[in-house]
Design an enzyme around this catalytic site. Structure first.
Site, PDB file in Angstrom:
ATOM      1  CE  LYS A  91      -3.919   2.140   0.273  1.00 37.95           C
ATOM      2  NZ  LYS A  91      -3.461   2.845  -0.971  1.00 37.95           N
ATOM      3  CE  LYS A 115       3.973   7.562   5.583  1.00 39.76           C
ATOM      4  NZ  LYS A 115       3.640   8.492   4.469  1.00 39.76           N
ATOM      5  CE  LYS A 127       4.727   7.339  -1.917  1.00 41.47           C
ATOM      6  NZ  LYS A 127       4.132   7.769  -0.647  1.00 41.47           N
ATOM      7  N   GLY A 166      -2.721   8.240  -4.220  1.00 43.77           N
ATOM      8  CA  GLY A 166      -2.042   9.445  -4.689  1.00 43.77           C
ATOM      9  C   GLY A 166      -0.819   9.804  -3.857  1.00 43.77           C
ATOM     10  CG  ASP A 167       3.366  10.874  -2.651  1.00 45.56           C
ATOM     11  OD1 ASP A 167       3.232  10.533  -1.471  1.00 45.56           O
ATOM     12  OD2 ASP A 167       4.336  11.561  -3.030  1.00 45.56           O
ATOM     13  CG  ASN A 242      -4.487  16.190  -0.219  1.00 47.10           C
ATOM     14  OD1 ASN A 242      -3.979  15.427   0.600  1.00 47.10           O
ATOM     15  ND2 ASN A 242      -5.777  16.358  -0.329  1.00 47.10           N
ATOM     16  CB  SER A 380      -5.630   4.706   1.898  1.00 52.72           C
ATOM     17  OG  SER A 380      -5.439   5.807   1.038  1.00 52.72           O
TER      18      SER A 380
HETATM   19  N1  GLU Z   1       1.036   9.044  -0.440  1.00 52.09           N
HETATM   20  C1  GLU Z   1       0.492   8.984   0.876  1.00 52.09           C
HETATM   21  C2  GLU Z   1       1.580   8.653   1.868  1.00 52.09           C
HETATM   22  O1  GLU Z   1       2.702   9.077   1.688  1.00 52.09           O
HETATM   23  C3  GLU Z   1      -0.750   8.105   0.967  1.00 52.09           C
HETATM   24  C4  GLU Z   1      -0.604   6.704   0.498  1.00 52.09           C
HETATM   25  C5  GLU Z   1      -1.908   5.926   0.443  1.00 52.09           C
HETATM   26  O2  GLU Z   1      -2.971   6.435   0.765  1.00 52.09           O
HETATM   27  O3  GLU Z   1      -1.812   4.741   0.066  1.00 52.09           O
HETATM   28  O4  GLU Z   1       1.384   8.021   2.870  1.00 52.09           O
END
Ligand code: GLU
Length: 448
Positions: A91, A115, A127, A166-167, A242, A380
């Protein structure tokens, strides 16, 4: 980093992944916390746990050819690093930005493991992204790029396999195009394959706000430890994407005054407090730069990066929410001189290691990204929960779940640090608490 085993693992990382500086940095930060843990658990060395942890389970790099509006064929590079699935399907977000390369995606994927573990929600770490730059592209170009990107990525993802989101550079618009292409290629409606979807076609209420809100909730909990809160604080939030927008919204809701935010060209200072509606209009609707905010808002000033640093704007709380390594030792010293009380990372790894050390020396509360910005990915996971049960929760329900998750992450980090005699060291607490969850699962599941 004192243990010979930990040191040798770090040396291997540097040697095997030449030039991937951000990845080395992210690994160093985690390994640096692990001495006492490794000493207490000889089984980690015996099962080469660290050697396995630092090697992604799978790395996919692919060509993304697409046709721009002038009819010219463009070629970008796509990535998905599936880092660790001991706790659940991979994820993590997709980043579309010209700075993207393998080292950046690996640092982000590595951070994501811990995380995601901290959220306690059964998600592994991954990622992806591309060096594609959505800035200045038409909607149609963005759509064609997303379709080309998904035409390869769809082979590697799925609701039980890998769930992107997203990122930087990937928001609701991009997730929409990516989901549409996935649905067409697979011929079925697999809502749980992507998160950050639009509310109304599988998205969760509160996902858009989650990272920024979660960041402020985490910081609020840190502040409570020293008998403070957001009320009456002067806040600087870097970035204006965001994460930054919803951190500003939540901080204002809790009674703080947010006086500055930034984009990649410069920053605005608005002593009256940022006009959030105007900021949303400029960034989310017009997709414009902050100069447009300054032009529309009397009393605010815009400064380019050459004219100064956002971290020289005096504040009591700083929330770096733009990108990696945006806050240097010099910036940290300036914040400390101006009386900063708390710093929490909305972006991934925005503070350089020397800056973090300076905050720690000065007794500034410091919330590392893998704990403080976990609210996005946590929500998420809540979106995945709703997709699996075909439910749609209210905004209130989702944000109250988010608040509980952020408080639990805070308390987990705080208590873990205290257990090892490192009270108040959230970096240590987050690294060790996240690491223990993943490593226990890896040991239980054997040599995989
Ligand atoms: N890109 C976000 C992060 O750095 C969210 C990743 C997600 O929702 O999977 O955690």
């Amino acid at each position: 980093m004192k243990s010979a085993y930990v040191k040798s693992v770090y040396d291997t990382v540097v040697q095997r992944n030449p030039g991937e500086n951000e990845f080395h940095q992210a690994v160093h930060e985690v390994l640096d916390s692990l001495d006492p843990v490794i000493a207490a658990h000889p089984e980690f060395e015996k099962t080469a746990l660290l050697e396995r942890l630092i090697e992604p389970e799978r790395q996919i790099i692919f060509r993304v050819p697409w046709v721009d509006d002038s009819g010219k064929v463009q070629v970008n590079r796509g990535y998905r690093v599936q880092f660790n699935s001991a706790l659940g399907p991979y994820k993590g977000g997709l980043r579309f930005h010209p700075s993207v390369n393998r080292g950046i995606i690996k640092f982000l994927g590595f951070e994501q493991i811990f995380k995601n573990a901290l959220t306690g929600l059964g998600i592994g770490g991954g990622k992806g992204g591309s060096d594609f730059d959505p800035h200045g592209k038409s909607d149609n170009e963005v759509m064609r790029f997303c379709q080309a990107f998904m035409s390869e990525l769809h082979n590697h993802i799925g609701e039980y396999t890998d769930v992107p989101a997203g990122d930087i550079g990937v928001g609701g618009r991009e997730i929409g195009y990516l989901f549409g292409m996935y649905r067409r290629l697979e011929g079925r409606y697999e809502a749980g394959v992507l998160t950050g979807k639009g509310v109304g076609w599988g998205g969760s209420k509160g996902r858009t706000e989650a990272t920024g809100y979660g960041l402020v909730m985490f910081t609020q909990r840190m502040l409570e430890q020293i008998g403070q809160g957001f009320e009456g604080q002067r806040v600087v939030v870097s970035g204006s994407g965001n994460v930054a927008i919803y951190a500003i919204e939540k901080a204002q809701e809790l009674g703080a005054k947010v006086v500055a935010c930034s984009d990649s060209s410069g920053f605005i200072v608005d002593e009256a407090g940022i006009d959030l509606e105007l900021l949303k209009q400029v960034k989310e609707v017009q997709r414009e730069r902050l100069t447009a905010y300054a032009a529309a808002r009397p009393g605010s000033v815009y400064r380019t990066r050459d004219e100064g640093s956002i971290w020289d704007v005096p504040c009591s709380i700083a929330l770096p929410s733009a990108t990696q390594n945006e806050l240097s030792l010099e910036n940290a010293e300036s914040l400390i001189k101006n009386g900063v009380v708390a710093v929490a990372e909305g972006a991934n790894m925005p503070c350089e290691p020397e800056a973090i050390e300076a905050f720690e020396r000065a007794d500034v509360l410091f919330g590392p990204g893998k704990a403080a910005n976990a609210g996005g990915v946590a929500t998420s996971a809540l979106e995945m929960e709703q997709n699996a049960s075909r439910e749609q929760w209210s905004f209130m329900h989702t944000t109250s779940r988010l608040e509980k998750i952020m408080h639990d992450i805070h308390d987990d980090c705080y208590e873990t640090a205290a257990q090892y005699g490192r009270s108040g060291d959230y970096v240590f607490g987050a690294n060790v608490a996240g690491f223990m969850k993943v490593s226990k699962a890896m040991i239980a599941q054997g040599v995989i």
